[in-house]
Structures are given as structure tokens and as C-alpha cells.
Design a protein around this motif. Sequence first.
Motif, short mmCIF file in Angstrom:
data_model
loop_
_atom_site.label_atom_id
_atom_site.label_comp_id
_atom_site.label_asym_id
_atom_site.label_seq_id
_atom_site.Cartn_x
_atom_site.Cartn_y
_atom_site.Cartn_z
N GLU A 198 10.61 3.58 29.78
CA GLU A 198 11.45 2.48 29.54
C GLU A 198 11.60 1.56 30.83
O GLU A 198 12.24 0.54 31.01
N ASP A 199 10.82 1.93 31.84
CA ASP A 199 10.83 1.09 33.05
C ASP A 199 9.64 0.09 32.92
O ASP A 199 9.77 -0.85 33.88
N THR A 200 9.08 0.17 32.02
CA THR A 200 8.16 -0.73 31.78
C THR A 200 8.66 -2.34 31.62
O THR A 200 9.51 -2.35 30.81
N ALA A 201 8.25 -3.11 32.52
CA ALA A 201 8.79 -4.53 32.61
C ALA A 201 7.90 -5.43 33.53
O ALA A 201 7.27 -4.68 34.51
N ARG B 12 14.20 -7.12 36.67
CA ARG B 12 13.24 -6.92 35.72
C ARG B 12 13.39 -7.50 34.22
O ARG B 12 14.69 -7.62 33.73
N GLN B 13 12.38 -7.51 33.60
CA GLN B 13 12.49 -8.21 32.15
C GLN B 13 11.54 -7.43 31.27
O GLN B 13 10.10 -7.55 31.37
N PRO B 14 12.06 -6.30 30.51
CA PRO B 14 11.34 -5.71 29.69
C PRO B 14 10.57 -6.48 28.57
O PRO B 14 11.23 -7.29 28.18
N THR C 286 3.81 -0.97 34.23
CA THR C 286 3.63 -0.39 32.96
C THR C 286 3.67 1.17 32.99
O THR C 286 2.64 1.62 33.90
N ARG D 71 16.12 -10.91 31.16
CA ARG D 71 15.93 -10.46 32.62
C ARG D 71 17.36 -9.58 32.80
O ARG D 71 18.32 -10.06 32.61
N LYS E 205 13.00 -8.56 25.92
CA LYS E 205 14.56 -8.49 26.30
C LYS E 205 14.84 -9.37 27.45
O LYS E 205 13.70 -9.74 27.93
N GLN F 259 3.78 -6.73 37.16
CA GLN F 259 4.02 -6.26 35.95
C GLN F 259 3.83 -4.61 36.31
O GLN F 259 2.84 -4.20 37.06
N TYR G 215 8.61 -7.17 37.08
CA TYR G 215 9.71 -7.01 37.98
C TYR G 215 9.57 -8.19 38.84
O TYR G 215 8.38 -8.70 39.30
#
Length: 115
Positions: free
Chosen positions: A86-89, A36-38, A112, A43, A41, A110, A91
Motif C-alpha cells: 500500500e506504499d506503492t505511489a 505521495r499519490q497512490p 513500487t 495526492r 487516488k 515511483q 512520491y
Amino acid sequence: QVQLVESGGGLVQAGGSLRLSCAASGSILDAMGWYRQPPGKPRELVVTITRGGTTNYADSVKGRFTISRDDTKNTVYLQIDSLQPEDTAVYYCRVRTFYPPVDYWGQGTQVTVSS
């Protein structure tokens, strides 16, 4: 050449669940995984699973995320429970073909999580 199709992302409230899928075509697969890539930030690894079923989870997702695979469908799944903001990213799934060993990436889906 392996084609990957990801699905299952979306907008969910904190505490909710999602199930991501990644279907691959074209080859026998070895290791599979999710990254995942928030926002803003790099990956990062979420979890991987070998053909034999051995898993490797990032510490931040242990106990909330569950990876599984169905080799009859060439598909890897990611069950995500107790979602947190904080899992928003985005995937991404990644698969490695058995032979020759080549990595392929999905297009990303995505996720969110609203608080």
C-alpha cells in the motif's frame, strides 16, 4: 526559481527499504516535505519538516518512514523501511522558500512494492 531533483525510487519487495532524496537549488529553504499519490487516488501528505527540525508524519507511516534534511546541501531525504504494497505511489517532494514563501514541487519518483 528553485530546481528540484528527486531520486531513489524503484521496485522493492515487501519488507524492504528505500531512501529517497530531493536536492534543491537556488534559494534558502524553509519547510520541506514528502507527499505521495497512490494509483487512482489523490495526492496525500506523508511527512513535513520545518527548518527547525519539527516533523509531522501521517499516521499511516509513523514508525516506518523517517524524514531528514541537510541544509548545507539543500536536500531532504525520506528513509522508508518495512515497505508495504500500500506504499506503492509516486512520491513528490515539496519545498517552500524562506522569502518570499513560495512552494515548489519535484517531478515525482515511483515507488513500487511487490508482495
